[in-house]
Design a protein around this motif. Structure first.
Motif, short mmCIF file in Angstrom:
data_model
loop_
_atom_site.label_atom_id
_atom_site.label_comp_id
_atom_site.label_asym_id
_atom_site.label_seq_id
_atom_site.Cartn_x
_atom_site.Cartn_y
_atom_site.Cartn_z
N ASN A 12 2.23 3.11 8.82
CA ASN A 12 1.64 4.55 8.38
C ASN A 12 2.18 4.59 6.95
O ASN A 12 3.20 4.65 6.47
CB ASN A 12 2.49 5.55 9.25
N THR A 13 1.31 4.21 5.86
CA THR A 13 1.52 4.08 4.51
C THR A 13 1.36 5.68 3.83
O THR A 13 1.34 5.71 2.77
CB THR A 13 0.35 3.17 3.93
N ASP A 14 1.08 6.75 4.59
CA ASP A 14 1.06 7.99 3.93
C ASP A 14 2.48 8.15 3.12
O ASP A 14 3.57 8.01 3.66
CB ASP A 14 0.79 9.03 4.96
N PRO A 15 2.48 9.03 1.95
CA PRO A 15 3.80 9.22 1.28
C PRO A 15 4.81 9.76 1.94
O PRO A 15 6.23 9.75 1.80
CB PRO A 15 3.34 9.75 -0.12
N SER A 16 4.19 10.82 3.03
CA SER A 16 5.43 11.57 3.73
C SER A 16 6.26 10.73 4.49
O SER A 16 7.31 11.04 4.99
CB SER A 16 4.59 12.58 4.38
N ASN A 17 5.75 9.47 4.87
CA ASN A 17 6.46 8.60 5.69
C ASN A 17 7.33 7.80 5.01
O ASN A 17 8.15 6.92 5.62
CB ASN A 17 5.34 7.70 6.38
N LYS A 46 0.86 -1.20 0.05
CA LYS A 46 -0.12 -0.16 0.00
C LYS A 46 0.95 1.29 0.08
O LYS A 46 0.44 2.21 -0.88
CB LYS A 46 -0.87 -0.03 1.08
N HIS A 47 2.07 1.30 0.73
CA HIS A 47 2.64 2.43 0.80
C HIS A 47 3.45 2.63 -0.38
O HIS A 47 3.48 3.97 -0.88
CB HIS A 47 3.99 2.50 2.01
N LEU A 52 0.53 4.11 -2.91
CA LEU A 52 0.20 5.66 -2.60
C LEU A 52 1.24 6.50 -2.94
O LEU A 52 1.01 7.66 -3.46
CB LEU A 52 -0.11 5.68 -1.14
N TRP A 53 2.59 5.93 -2.59
CA TRP A 53 3.42 7.14 -3.03
C TRP A 53 3.80 7.29 -4.57
O TRP A 53 3.86 8.36 -4.96
CB TRP A 53 4.82 6.46 -2.72
N CYS A 72 11.22 3.21 5.09
CA CYS A 72 10.18 3.91 6.01
C CYS A 72 10.94 4.64 6.94
O CYS A 72 11.81 4.29 7.71
CB CYS A 72 9.42 2.58 6.70
N ALA A 76 1.00 9.48 -5.90
CA ALA A 76 1.54 10.85 -5.80
C ALA A 76 2.52 11.52 -6.29
O ALA A 76 2.86 12.54 -6.70
CB ALA A 76 1.55 11.15 -4.27
#
Length: 276
Positions: free
Chosen positions: A217-222, A191-192, A195-196, A211, A199
Motif C-alpha cells: 500500500n503506497t498511499d502516503p497515509s500508510n 513508489k511510496h 508519492l509521499w 510503513c 504530497a
C-alpha cells in the motif's frame, strides 16, 4: 587379480627390441603385420617397453607428441614459407606436394611446435587502414535483419510508469524524472516515497518513511516519517517485530518505541550538557 603377462617368442622379442624407437601406434601396427598377434594390444607393447627400460631415443625438442609425417623437402618448404597466412600457406603446400591430410589447424600446430615465427604481432600497425574503411555496414541482409531499427526499443525496456516489487516487498516505479546520479532520462525510485514527497515535500533529514500497514500500500497515509534511530526499537534487538505484529498492536508498539527513543535522546542531550 593380477593378469598374466603376454608371452613372446625369441623372434618377436628381437623384432620388438630392434624397432622399439617407433611411435607406439606404428609399433603395434607393424608388429601385428609381422607376427599376427591379435592378443597383443598397444598397452601391452608400451608396458613391455617400460619394464625392459627400452628408450625410444626421440629428440623431445623435435617431436612433441604425434604429428603428420613430412619429408625433409616438405619441412624445408614449410619452414621457408612459414610467414604466409595460414589458409594460403596450407593451400599452397597441398598444391605443391599433394598432401591431402594437411589442414590449417595441423600446419598451425606444426608451426608452433617448431617455433617458426610469422613476423606478425596481431596488432594494427600505425597508419594501417582497416578493412571496413569506406564500406557501408551492414554488408549482408542476414546481419541487417537482426539489427535494431531506428526508434525500436529492446524487449526488456521499462519506461515511465512501470512498477515492480523487490524481494523485501517494496514497490518500485520508473518515473520520467532524470536520474541525478547517472543522467539517465528516467529514474527508478520507491513508489511510496515518491508519492509521499509529491504530497508532503522531501523527507526531512535524519528521518525515514516507516510503513504503518502493508508495504504494497503506497498511499502516503500508510507511511509515517520517523527518526532513523527509532528503527532498531521497532525491529532490532528489542525484537518487538513491528512489521510482523497484528494490526491492532502496531499503534501501541509504535507509541512505546517513540517514548523510549525520546527518553534516550533526552538523556543523551542532558549528558552532553553536563560538564565532566
Amino acid at each position: 587379480m593380477r593378469r598374466s603377462r603376454i608371452a613372446y617368442s625369441a623372434a618377436e622379442m628381437k623384432w620388438l627390441e630392434t624397432n622399439r624407437m617407433m611411435v607406439i601406434s606404428d609399433y603395434h601396427r607393424a608388429f601385428q603385420a609381422e607376427f599376427g598377434r591379435p592378443d597383443v594390444l598397444q598397452v601391452h607393447l608400451h608396458g613391455l617397453r617400460k619394464r625392459l627400460g627400452w628408450k625410444v631415443g626421440r629428440d623431445p625438442g623435435r617431436y612433441k607428441g604425434r604429428r603428420l609425417k613430412y619429408t625433409d623437402a616438405e619441412i624445408a618448404w614449410l619452414r621457408d614459407n612459414s610467414t604466409m597466412e595460414i589458409n594460403a600457406w596450407c593451400a599452397a603446400f597441398r598444391e605443391a606436394f599433394g598432401h591431402e591430410d594437411a589442414t590449417p589447424a595441423k600446419l598451425h600446430s606444426l608451426r608452433k611446435r617448431e617455433g617458426w615465427k610469422t613476423g606478425r604481432t596481431g596488432q594494427f600497425d600505425k597508419g594501417a587502414v582497416p578493412w571496413s574503411k569506406g564500406k557501408k555496414l551492414p554488408s549482408s541482409p542476414n546481419s541487417a535483419a537482426t539489427q535494431f531499427k531506428k526508434g525500436q526499443l529492446p524487449q526488456n525496456y521499462r519506461g515511465p510508469g512501470h512498477e515492480s516489487i523487490d524481494d523485501d516487498g517494496y514497490v518500485w516505479i520508473v518515473t520520467d524524472q532524470p536520474n541525478p546520479w547517472t543522467g539517465a532520462s528516467t529514474w527508478r525510485v520507491h513508489k511510496h516515497r515518491w508519492l509521499w514527497e509529491q504530497a508532503n515535500g522531501p523527507v526531512p533529514e535524519g528521518m525515514v518513511l516507516k510503513c504503518l500497514g502493508d508495504k504494497a500500500n503506497t498511499d502516503p497515509s500508510n507511511w509515517e516519517p520517523v527518526p532513523i534511530g527509532l528503527l532498531p526499537r521497532l525491529n532490532g534487538k528489542s525484537n518487538r517485530g513491528y512489521d510482523r505484529a497484528p494490526a491492532e498492536l502496531k499503534p501501541t508498539i509504535m507509541a512505546v518505541a517513540k517514548l523510549e527513543h525520546a527518553v534516550a535522546a533526552r538523556r543523551k542531550s542532558k549528558s552532553e550538557r553536563t560538564p565532566t
